[in-house]
Design an enzyme around this catalytic site. Structure first.
Site, PDB file in Angstrom:
ATOM      1  N   GLU A  84     -16.010 -17.291  -4.769  1.00  0.00           N
ATOM      2  CA  GLU A  84     -16.174 -18.733  -4.876  1.00  0.00           C
ATOM      3  C   GLU A  84     -16.781 -19.075  -6.238  1.00  0.00           C
ATOM      4  O   GLU A  84     -17.156 -18.186  -7.011  1.00  0.00           O
ATOM      5  CB  GLU A  84     -17.034 -19.268  -3.725  1.00  0.00           C
ATOM      6  CG  GLU A  84     -16.377 -19.049  -2.364  1.00  0.00           C
ATOM      7  CD  GLU A  84     -17.119 -19.703  -1.222  1.00  0.00           C
ATOM      8  OE1 GLU A  84     -18.226 -20.237  -1.441  1.00  0.00           O
ATOM      9  OE2 GLU A  84     -16.595 -19.684  -0.090  1.00  0.00           O
ATOM     10  N   HIS A 202     -19.518 -31.891  -3.486  1.00  0.00           N
ATOM     11  CA  HIS A 202     -18.429 -30.913  -3.384  1.00  0.00           C
ATOM     12  C   HIS A 202     -17.190 -31.500  -4.043  1.00  0.00           C
ATOM     13  O   HIS A 202     -16.806 -32.638  -3.766  1.00  0.00           O
ATOM     14  CB  HIS A 202     -18.129 -30.571  -1.931  1.00  0.00           C
ATOM     15  CG  HIS A 202     -17.402 -29.272  -1.771  1.00  0.00           C
ATOM     16  ND1 HIS A 202     -16.094 -29.102  -2.172  1.00  0.00           N
ATOM     17  CD2 HIS A 202     -17.797 -28.073  -1.284  1.00  0.00           C
ATOM     18  CE1 HIS A 202     -15.719 -27.861  -1.918  1.00  0.00           C
ATOM     19  NE2 HIS A 202     -16.742 -27.216  -1.384  1.00  0.00           N
ATOM     20  N   ARG A 248     -20.152 -25.809  -9.428  1.00  0.00           N
ATOM     21  CA  ARG A 248     -19.724 -26.966  -8.644  1.00  0.00           C
ATOM     22  C   ARG A 248     -19.977 -28.299  -9.330  1.00  0.00           C
ATOM     23  O   ARG A 248     -19.177 -29.225  -9.229  1.00  0.00           O
ATOM     24  CB  ARG A 248     -20.423 -26.967  -7.274  1.00  0.00           C
ATOM     25  CG  ARG A 248     -19.700 -26.120  -6.256  1.00  0.00           C
ATOM     26  CD  ARG A 248     -20.310 -26.297  -4.883  1.00  0.00           C
ATOM     27  NE  ARG A 248     -19.561 -25.499  -3.917  1.00  0.00           N
ATOM     28  CZ  ARG A 248     -19.955 -25.319  -2.657  1.00  0.00           C
ATOM     29  NH1 ARG A 248     -21.089 -25.862  -2.240  1.00  0.00           N
ATOM     30  NH2 ARG A 248     -19.233 -24.605  -1.832  1.00  0.00           N
ATOM     31  N   ARG A 342     -26.709 -25.504  -6.361  1.00  0.00           N
ATOM     32  CA  ARG A 342     -26.612 -24.369  -5.437  1.00  0.00           C
ATOM     33  C   ARG A 342     -25.375 -23.515  -5.707  1.00  0.00           C
ATOM     34  O   ARG A 342     -24.274 -24.034  -5.863  1.00  0.00           O
ATOM     35  CB  ARG A 342     -26.563 -24.891  -3.997  1.00  0.00           C
ATOM     36  CG  ARG A 342     -26.416 -23.803  -2.935  1.00  0.00           C
ATOM     37  CD  ARG A 342     -26.377 -24.406  -1.555  1.00  0.00           C
ATOM     38  NE  ARG A 342     -25.198 -25.205  -1.344  1.00  0.00           N
ATOM     39  CZ  ARG A 342     -24.169 -24.871  -0.563  1.00  0.00           C
ATOM     40  NH1 ARG A 342     -24.179 -23.702   0.063  1.00  0.00           N
ATOM     41  NH2 ARG A 342     -23.150 -25.684  -0.399  1.00  0.00           N
TER      42      ARG A 342
END
Length: 490
Positions: A84, A202, A248, A342
Site C-alpha cells: 500500500e 482517503h 496518502r 498515517r
C-alpha cells in the site's frame, strides 16, 4: 463493554479494507516498517513509539490468526501480503483482498461472547465522563437512539475505544456513529488532546451520494490500478515519483485538485486486475456493482473523503490519558505513531498493540478485584439526541472549511459557525461533536504551515521549526475560537 449497537455493527474497524501492516515477509523487518512509518508521518512521528509498535506487529497478527482471523495464505502457508501507499514493500496482511477489518472483528467478537467475565451492554451510548476528586469515576449513559435522559455508571477505570472523528465531515468513509464523540467527552472532562489538526483524507472513496462513502481500498493501487481523470489522463505521474503509491496526503490533494477543476478523477483497475476484481476484491466490486458500475469494464469514480484522525486523546505508551482513571486506544487516542500522515494499515495495528498494553496497565492500576455486579441500564426519561439540521450544518462546515485544503480565513469562519451551532442546542451528544470540531479547527488555525494531512493554502510550505507534535486542551481551543469571534466583532 458499552456499545451503541450489537458488537461490531457500525464500528470503524469493521470498515477497514486493507488489513494489518506487519513485517511478515522474508525481505522485511520491523526496522524497515518503522522507517516507512516515520517517513510517511512528515516529521512528527514519535520514533520510540514507531519502533515499539512495529516490533510487536507480527506477534499480534499471529495471535489474531490463532483466534480465527482467516488471513489470506499462500500455497506454502505464509501470509499473502499487499503493498500500500508509502510502504517500500508488500507488508499488509489481508483477508479476501479487502475484508480484513470485518473478519478480524468477527473473530474478536466471538472471543468476547465466549468470555464469561466480559459483560456487553448494547444499545447504549456514552454522553459524558463523571469526574470527582481529580479523576474519572464513571460514564454518563443514554439510549443509543438519543430518546432518553442520562444515567450514570460508576467505574474504577474507563477505557475509550470509540473511533475517530471522520463522521464530522459530510464526505467521509466513516460510519454515522463515528463523529468525534469519544474525543469530545474526554476533552470536555479536561483531557489533553494531541495533533488534533491532522485529519487524513482517503484519496479513493467511491464518488456517489452514499453516506458514508464506500471505499476503494489502497491495495488496488498496490496491485497496479492507476488514477486517471475524465480525459483518460493519468495525473499522479506528474505529481510524485511514486505516482499512485505516494503518501496518502499527496494523492488525496491531487485527487481533490482534479475533482475541484471539474476533471472527474477515477481509479482504473481494468488493465491491472480486470475481471479478477470480483474474486480478489469482492467488497469493492460489490460496492461498485450496487452503484451500477462494472469495474472490470469502466473506471471507478473516486473522491477524497475524511477517513482517519491522526490526532486524539493524548496518551502514554500504555494508553493512559492525562486524566487519572481514563485510558484511550485506537483512533480516539493519539500515541505519536501516525504523526501528520498515517501510514496505510497502521491503524488496526496500533489498536491491537495499545489494546493489550492498556489492558495490562489497567489491571496493574486496579489490582485484584472480585466479581463485577451484573451490568444494567434503565434509561431515564428525556431526550439527548442532537438536532439533525445542526449535525448536517456542522458536517458541511467541516468539509468546506476544515477539509483537504484549508486557509486562515476559512478556519476562522468554521470556528464561528461551530460556536453558533453550539449555542443553539443543549444536547450533550452534539456538545461532544462541537468540542471535537473546535479542537480540530483550532489546532489547524494555530499551525501556520502545511504538513502531512494538514494543508494551508496561505502557508503552503512546511516550516522546519514546526516539526513538532501539538498538544491542546478544549479550553485552549476555545480561546482560539474566541479570538476568531473577536476578529469579526472588533
Amino acid at each position: 463493554m458499552i456499545s451503541p449497537k450489537p458488537l461490531g455493527e457500525g464500528a470503524s474497524s469493521a470498515f477497514a479494507q486493507g488489513g494489518v501492516a506487519a513485517a511478515a515477509g522474508p525481505d522485511d523487518s520491523p526496522a524497515r516498517h518503522a522507517a516507512d512509518t516515520i517517513r510517511a508521518g512528515a516529521g512528527t512521528v514519535d520514533q520510540r513509539v514507531a519502533e515499539q509498535v512495529t516490533a510487536e506487529a507480527l506477534e499480534h497478527v499471529l495471535a489474531l490468526a490463532e483466534r480465527g482471523a482467516p488471513f489470506d495464505r499462500t500455497g506454502a502457508g505464509g501470509f499473502v501480503l499487499s503493498r500500500e501507499a508509502a510502504h517500500d514493500r508488500a507488508r499488509v496482511v489481508r483477508v479476501k483482498g479487502d475484508g480484513a477489518g470485518r473478519a478480524i472483528m468477527t473473530a474478536l467478537i466471538g472471543a468476547v461472547r465466549a468470555t464469561p467475565s466480559v459483560q456487553a451492554l448494547e444499545g447504549v451510548i456514552a454522553t459524558g465522563l463523571e469526574v470527582g476528586g481529580g479523576r474519572v469515576t464513571g460514564l454518563r449513559l443514554a439510549a443509543a437512539d438519543g430518546q432518553s435522559g442520562e444515567g450514570v455508571l460508576l467505574a474504577p477505570a474507563v477505557l475509550l475505544a470509540t473511533g475517530g472523528a471522520g463522521g464530522l465531515y459530510a464526505r467521509t468513509t466513516n460510519p454515522g456513529s463515528i463523529r468525534g464523540q469519544g474525543l469530545g467527552i474526554a476533552a470536555l472532562a479536561g483531557a489533553a488532546v494531541a495533533d488534533a489538526e491532522f485529519v487524513q483524507f482517503h484519496p479513493t472513496a467511491i464518488d456517489c451520494d452514499a453516506d458514508p462513502l464506500p471505499l476503494a481500498t489502497e491495495a488496488l493501487r498496490g496491485e497496479g490500478a492507476v488514477l486517471v481523470n475524465a480525459g483518460g489522463e493519468r495525473f499522479m505521474t506528474a505529481v510524485h515519483p511514486d505516482a499512485e503509491l505516494a503518501p496518502r496526503d499527496v494523492v488525496a490533494r491531487a485527487v481533490f485538485a482534479e475533482w475541484r477543476a471539474g476533471r472527474r478523477p477515477m481509479l482504473d483497475t481494468r488493465a491491472a486486475i480486470g475481471t479478477a476484481i470480483d474474486t480478489r476484491f469482492p467488497t469493492v466490486a460489490g460496492s461498485c456493482r450496487a452503484l451500477g458500475i462494472d469495474p472490470a469494464l469502466e473506471p471507478i469514480p473516486v473522491t477524497a473523503a475524511a477517513h482517519y484522525h491522526m490526532g486524539g486523546i493524548a496518551v502514554s505508551e500504555a494508553g493512559r490519558s492525562s486524566l487519572p482513571g481514563l485510558w484511550a486506544i485506537g483512533e480516539v487516542s493519539c500515541t505519536g505513531l501516525h504523526g501528520a500522515n498515517r501510514l496505510a494499515s497502521n491503524g488496526l495495528l496500533e489498536a491491537l498493540v495499545y489494546g493489550r498494553s492498556a489492558a495490562h496497565d489497567i489491571a496493574m492500576a486496579l489490582g485484584a478485584s472480585g466479581a463485577a455486579p451484573e451490568l444494567a441500564f434503565t434509561p431515564p426519561p428525556g431526550d439527548v439526541a442532537p438536532p439533525e439540521d445542526a449535525v448536517a450544518r456542522l458536517r458541511r462546515i467541516m468539509t468546506e472549511e476544515v477539509g483537504v485544503t484549508r486557509s486562515g480565513e476559512g478556519l476562522r469562519a468554521a470556528l464561528r459557525g461551530i460556536a453558533e451551532l453550539e449555542a443553539r442546542t443543549d444536547s450533550p451528544v452534539f456538545r461532544a461533536m462541537t468540542a471535537a470540531a473546535t479542537l480540530i479547527a483550532g489546532a489547524a488555525l494555530a499551525r501556520e504551515e502545511s504538513r502531512g494531512g494538514h494543508y494551508r493554502t496561505d502557508f503552503p510550505d512546511a516550516d522546519p521549526k514546526r516539526a513538532l507534535r501539538s498538544r491542546m486542551t478544549l479550553a485552549g481551543a476555545e480561546r482560539i475560537r474566541a479570538g476568531a469571534m473577536g476578529e469579526v466583532t472588533a
